[in-house]
Design a protein around this motif. Structure first.
Motif, PDB file in Angstrom:
ATOM      1  N   ARG A 257       0.868  -1.176   0.000  1.00 47.85           N
ATOM      2  CA  ARG A 257       0.000   0.000   0.000  1.00 47.85           C
ATOM      3  C   ARG A 257       0.910   1.233   0.000  1.00 47.85           C
ATOM      4  N   VAL A 258       0.759   2.081  -1.029  1.00 46.14           N
ATOM      5  CA  VAL A 258       1.660   3.213  -1.236  1.00 46.14           C
ATOM      6  C   VAL A 258       0.846   4.494  -1.336  1.00 46.14           C
ATOM      7  N   LEU A 259       1.356   5.547  -0.702  1.00 46.99           N
ATOM      8  CA  LEU A 259       0.745   6.871  -0.792  1.00 46.99           C
ATOM      9  C   LEU A 259       1.632   7.785  -1.631  1.00 46.99           C
ATOM     10  N   ASP A 260       1.061   8.343  -2.684  1.00 47.61           N
ATOM     11  CA  ASP A 260       1.719   9.407  -3.450  1.00 47.61           C
ATOM     12  C   ASP A 260       1.001  10.688  -3.058  1.00 47.61           C
ATOM     13  N   ALA A 261       1.630  11.457  -2.184  1.00 48.51           N
ATOM     14  CA  ALA A 261       0.917  12.510  -1.465  1.00 48.51           C
ATOM     15  C   ALA A 261       0.697  13.785  -2.274  1.00 48.51           C
ATOM     16  N   CYS A 262       1.562  14.090  -3.211  1.00 49.01           N
ATOM     17  CA  CYS A 262       1.433  15.296  -4.046  1.00 49.01           C
ATOM     18  C   CYS A 262       1.536  14.822  -5.484  1.00 49.01           C
ATOM     19  N   ALA A 263       0.516  14.121  -5.951  1.00 49.12           N
ATOM     20  CA  ALA A 263       0.658  13.207  -7.084  1.00 49.12           C
ATOM     21  C   ALA A 263       0.532  13.841  -8.462  1.00 49.12           C
ATOM     22  N   ALA A 264      -0.269  14.889  -8.614  1.00 49.96           N
ATOM     23  CA  ALA A 264      -0.518  15.431  -9.952  1.00 49.96           C
ATOM     24  C   ALA A 264       0.782  15.928 -10.600  1.00 49.96           C
ATOM     25  N   PRO A 265       0.925  15.733 -11.911  1.00 49.59           N
ATOM     26  CA  PRO A 265      -0.051  15.210 -12.868  1.00 49.59           C
ATOM     27  C   PRO A 265      -0.053  13.687 -13.020  1.00 49.59           C
ATOM     28  N   GLY A 266       0.768  12.964 -12.228  1.00 49.43           N
ATOM     29  CA  GLY A 266       0.640  11.515 -12.198  1.00 49.43           C
ATOM     30  C   GLY A 266       1.756  10.713 -12.827  1.00 49.43           C
ATOM     31  N   ASP A 278       1.099  -3.239 -11.260  1.00 50.45           N
ATOM     32  CA  ASP A 278      -0.312  -2.858 -11.149  1.00 50.45           C
ATOM     33  C   ASP A 278      -1.053  -3.692 -10.108  1.00 50.45           C
ATOM     34  N   SER A 279      -0.342  -4.030  -9.036  1.00 49.84           N
ATOM     35  CA  SER A 279      -0.959  -4.760  -7.927  1.00 49.84           C
ATOM     36  C   SER A 279      -0.929  -3.875  -6.685  1.00 49.84           C
ATOM     37  N   GLY A 280      -1.516  -4.346  -5.596  1.00 46.91           N
ATOM     38  CA  GLY A 280      -1.533  -3.562  -4.367  1.00 46.91           C
ATOM     39  C   GLY A 280      -2.461  -2.368  -4.477  1.00 46.91           C
ATOM     40  N   GLU A 281      -2.213  -1.354  -3.622  1.00 47.90           N
ATOM     41  CA  GLU A 281      -3.050  -0.161  -3.588  1.00 47.90           C
ATOM     42  C   GLU A 281      -2.167   1.070  -3.643  1.00 47.90           C
ATOM     43  N   ILE A 282      -2.495   1.980  -4.523  1.00 52.32           N
ATOM     44  CA  ILE A 282      -1.792   3.258  -4.622  1.00 52.32           C
ATOM     45  C   ILE A 282      -2.813   4.368  -4.405  1.00 52.32           C
ATOM     46  N   TYR A 283      -2.585   5.159  -3.366  1.00 48.72           N
ATOM     47  CA  TYR A 283      -3.431   6.308  -3.073  1.00 48.72           C
ATOM     48  C   TYR A 283      -2.739   7.538  -3.676  1.00 48.72           C
ATOM     49  N   ALA A 284      -3.335   8.115  -4.713  1.00 48.98           N
ATOM     50  CA  ALA A 284      -2.786   9.307  -5.357  1.00 48.98           C
ATOM     51  C   ALA A 284      -3.586  10.517  -4.885  1.00 48.98           C
ATOM     52  N   CYS A 285      -2.929  11.406  -4.175  1.00 45.83           N
ATOM     53  CA  CYS A 285      -3.619  12.542  -3.560  1.00 45.83           C
ATOM     54  C   CYS A 285      -3.025  13.863  -4.052  1.00 45.83           C
ATOM     55  N   ASP A 286      -3.880  14.861  -4.116  1.00 43.82           N
ATOM     56  CA  ASP A 286      -3.420  16.200  -4.468  1.00 43.82           C
ATOM     57  C   ASP A 286      -4.407  17.207  -3.910  1.00 43.82           C
ATOM     58  N   VAL A 287      -3.898  18.395  -3.600  1.00 36.82           N
ATOM     59  CA  VAL A 287      -4.761  19.423  -3.030  1.00 36.82           C
ATOM     60  C   VAL A 287      -5.699  20.004  -4.080  1.00 36.82           C
ATOM     61  N   ASN A 288      -5.335  19.897  -5.354  1.00 38.01           N
ATOM     62  CA  ASN A 288      -6.132  20.448  -6.451  1.00 38.01           C
ATOM     63  C   ASN A 288      -6.968  19.344  -7.079  1.00 38.01           C
ATOM     64  N   ASN A 289      -8.263  19.428  -6.854  1.00 35.71           N
ATOM     65  CA  ASN A 289      -9.160  18.373  -7.348  1.00 35.71           C
ATOM     66  C   ASN A 289      -9.148  18.282  -8.871  1.00 35.71           C
ATOM     67  N   PHE A 326       0.637   3.079   5.501  1.00 35.93           N
ATOM     68  CA  PHE A 326       1.257   2.749   4.222  1.00 35.93           C
ATOM     69  C   PHE A 326       2.641   2.158   4.422  1.00 35.93           C
ATOM     70  N   HIS A 327       2.991   1.252   3.520  1.00 31.07           N
ATOM     71  CA  HIS A 327       4.340   0.685   3.533  1.00 31.07           C
ATOM     72  C   HIS A 327       5.359   1.721   3.050  1.00 31.07           C
ATOM     73  N   ARG A 328       4.920   2.511   2.073  1.00 34.53           N
ATOM     74  CA  ARG A 328       5.818   3.514   1.498  1.00 34.53           C
ATOM     75  C   ARG A 328       5.022   4.761   1.157  1.00 34.53           C
ATOM     76  N   ILE A 329       5.686   5.912   1.313  1.00 36.35           N
ATOM     77  CA  ILE A 329       5.065   7.199   1.003  1.00 36.35           C
ATOM     78  C   ILE A 329       6.023   8.004   0.131  1.00 36.35           C
ATOM     79  N   LEU A 330       5.507   8.499  -0.982  1.00 32.80           N
ATOM     80  CA  LEU A 330       6.276   9.413  -1.825  1.00 32.80           C
ATOM     81  C   LEU A 330       5.806  10.834  -1.550  1.00 32.80           C
ATOM     82  N   VAL A 331       6.744  11.682  -1.145  1.00 30.85           N
ATOM     83  CA  VAL A 331       6.455  13.106  -0.947  1.00 30.85           C
ATOM     84  C   VAL A 331       7.211  13.875  -2.021  1.00 30.85           C
ATOM     85  N   ASP A 332       6.555  14.061  -3.154  1.00 28.51           N
ATOM     86  CA  ASP A 332       7.123  14.888  -4.228  1.00 28.51           C
ATOM     87  C   ASP A 332       6.659  16.308  -3.939  1.00 28.51           C
ATOM     88  N   ALA A 333       7.375  16.974  -3.060  1.00 31.90           N
ATOM     89  CA  ALA A 333       6.877  18.179  -2.397  1.00 31.90           C
ATOM     90  C   ALA A 333       6.752  19.368  -3.349  1.00 31.90           C
TER      91      ALA A 333
END
Length: 448
Positions: A257-266, A278-289, A326-333
């Motif tokens: 389970r991985v969190l991409d916290a500032c994900a856009a544009p992807g 393409d297995s597991g769970e990836i949560y792609a989040c961004d402040v701009n909907n 999450f097992h891993r978190i990417l913070v592309d700040a």
């Protein structure tokens, strides 16, 4: 911006950037999508906009040598017309000087008729006096020299001198003034790099494998990428080589389970999915909907199903992830973007050294907030596309000072094949002049 004249269209775009702080790539794409500007004029429009933005500091310095009024004192219309004219005279070999002057003066007669004579005189005097232009002394005023000669804000040139020394800083300043390479990442879920290179060659695209990223391809010429059949078929996505390395250092595994916290544009989100097959769970989040739509569109085109998107402010607790860990978190700040100013040259003129402190505070607050969602022995990869120490090493050190339960993982023994790209502390740091990639930084943090 409906004129068929590429110079007029370039002027209109530059004017909007000055007035509205708009983004050049969006405005250019919008103009070209109308299909009013045809053939070689499409390339000229793009060249004029990006060229003027990249060389703006040098253009203003040249104007100051031949105008009694300093550029910042001139009316905005006049200043933009002079920049367009000087750029064509000094930096566009395929445009004769006489044509550059005449076209600019004709545009001035339409947009600033009272100043057309003045503009004509400055352009012709600059052409005649190009060999007399005196730049600041390189040894005595190095930052001012780099700023004027290579078109960068003086505060940024000084920062590079402090970090690298004058010789390397000049190499970096020169590289940051040139057009960047165009690099794509292979969708390894559908095709191999070797197969895609052959496919692109069949579509008339000259390309070669990247030096560092195992999935990167550098396009030497391509035209409009989105019109390529291989793009429509989801075989690749545009992503610089330095950006492609960050997910490799995160090293996500199948089923995690991985969190991409500032994900856009992807770009990195979909690369993480590829690395996880393409297995597991990836949560792609961004402040701009609105930007989340870009991630969904890219996932659909690439055929990726493991990504879920959420709106989230990474600096504050969020209902989007609630009690999830999450097992891993990417913070592309979010950062100053100083490492990518050759791609987004308008950005370097709208920032100051003072902005870096506020950005660093935001970056620390993101790490402070997200670390609570990391599992024991989990990994955070902190990344920026900035060259500044303040947004990178200082942010990591500030976070570690408050969180002794975290340690920096030295990337050198973990990824020995990338050893030349790592610093003495085991961080990843790439430089355009040295590595041929955007300026990028990554640090891997592990919870004890």
């Amino acid at each position: 911006m409906s004129s068929k004249n590429p110079r007029r269209a370039a002027f209109d775009i530059l004017l909007r950037i000055e007035k509205e702080k708009s983004f050049a790539d969006i405005l250019i794409d919008h103009e070209l999508s109308k299909d009013i500007i045809k053939g070689a004029d499409r390339g000229l429009l793009t060249e004029l906009v990006y060229g003027v933005l990249r060389r703006q500091g040098t253009l203003d310095y040249i104007i100051s040598q031949f105008s009694k009024q300093r550029p910042e004192k001139l009316e905005l219309f006049v200043r933009l017309l002079l920049r367009l004219g000087i750029y064509q005279c000094f930096f566009l070999d395929r445009v004769p000087v006489s044509a550059a002057v005449n076209e600019t003066v004709n545009l001035a007669k339409e947009l600033a008729p009272r100043a057309s004579g003045f503009i004509n005189a400055v352009l012709r005097n600059a052409d005649r006096g190009r060999d007399t232009i005196a730049y600041p002394d390189r040894a005595e005023r190095p930052a001012e020299y780099l700023a004027a000669r290579y078109s960068h804000p003086a505060w940024l040139a000084q920062q590079w001198c402090d970090q690298l020394g004058l010789e390397a800083a000049e190499e970096l300043a020169a590289a940051m003034s040139e057009p960047p390479p165009l690099t794509v990442r292979v969708n390894t879920l559908r095709i191999t790099r070797e197969e895609l290179i052959q496919r692109l060659a069949g579509e008339g695209v000259s390309c070669s494998a990247t030096s560092w990223s195992p999935d990167g391809i550098r396009l030497n010429q391509s035209g409009q990428i989105t019109r390529l059949p291989s793009f429509r078929d989801g075989l690749f996505t545009v992503q610089d080589e330095s950006s492609q390395l960050a997910p490799l250092f995160l090293a996500p595994g199948k089923g995690e389970r991985v969190l991409d916290a500032c994900a856009a544009p992807g770009g990195k989100t979909t690369q993480i999915a590829q690395l996880m097959q393409d297995s597991g769970e990836i949560y792609a989040c961004d402040v701009n909907n609105k930007k989340l739509r870009l991630i969904k569109e890219t996932c659909d085109r690439l055929g990726i199903n493991s990504v879920r998107t959420f709106t989230m402010d990474a600096t504050a607790p969020s209902n989007a992830i609630k009690e999830t860990t999450f097992h891993r978190i990417l913070v592309d700040a979010p950062c100053s973007g100083l490492g990518v100013i050759r791609r987004n040259p308008e950005g370097k003129w709208s920032k100051s050294g003072d902005d870096l402190l506020q950005l660093a505070r935001t970056q620390v607050s993101i790490l402070e907030n997200l670390c609570r969602y990391l599992e024991p022995k989990g990994t955070i990869l902190y990344a920026t596309c900035s060259t500044s120490v303040q947004e990178n090493e200082y942010v990591v050190d500030s976070f570690l000072a408050q969180h002794p339960e975290f340690v920096v993982e030295d990337l050198r023994p973990l990824f020995p094949q990338y050893a030349p790209l790592f610093t003495e502390r085991g961080f990843f740091r790439s430089w355009p002049h040295r590595d041929g990639m955007d300026g990028f930084f990554s640090a891997r943090l592990k919870r004890k």
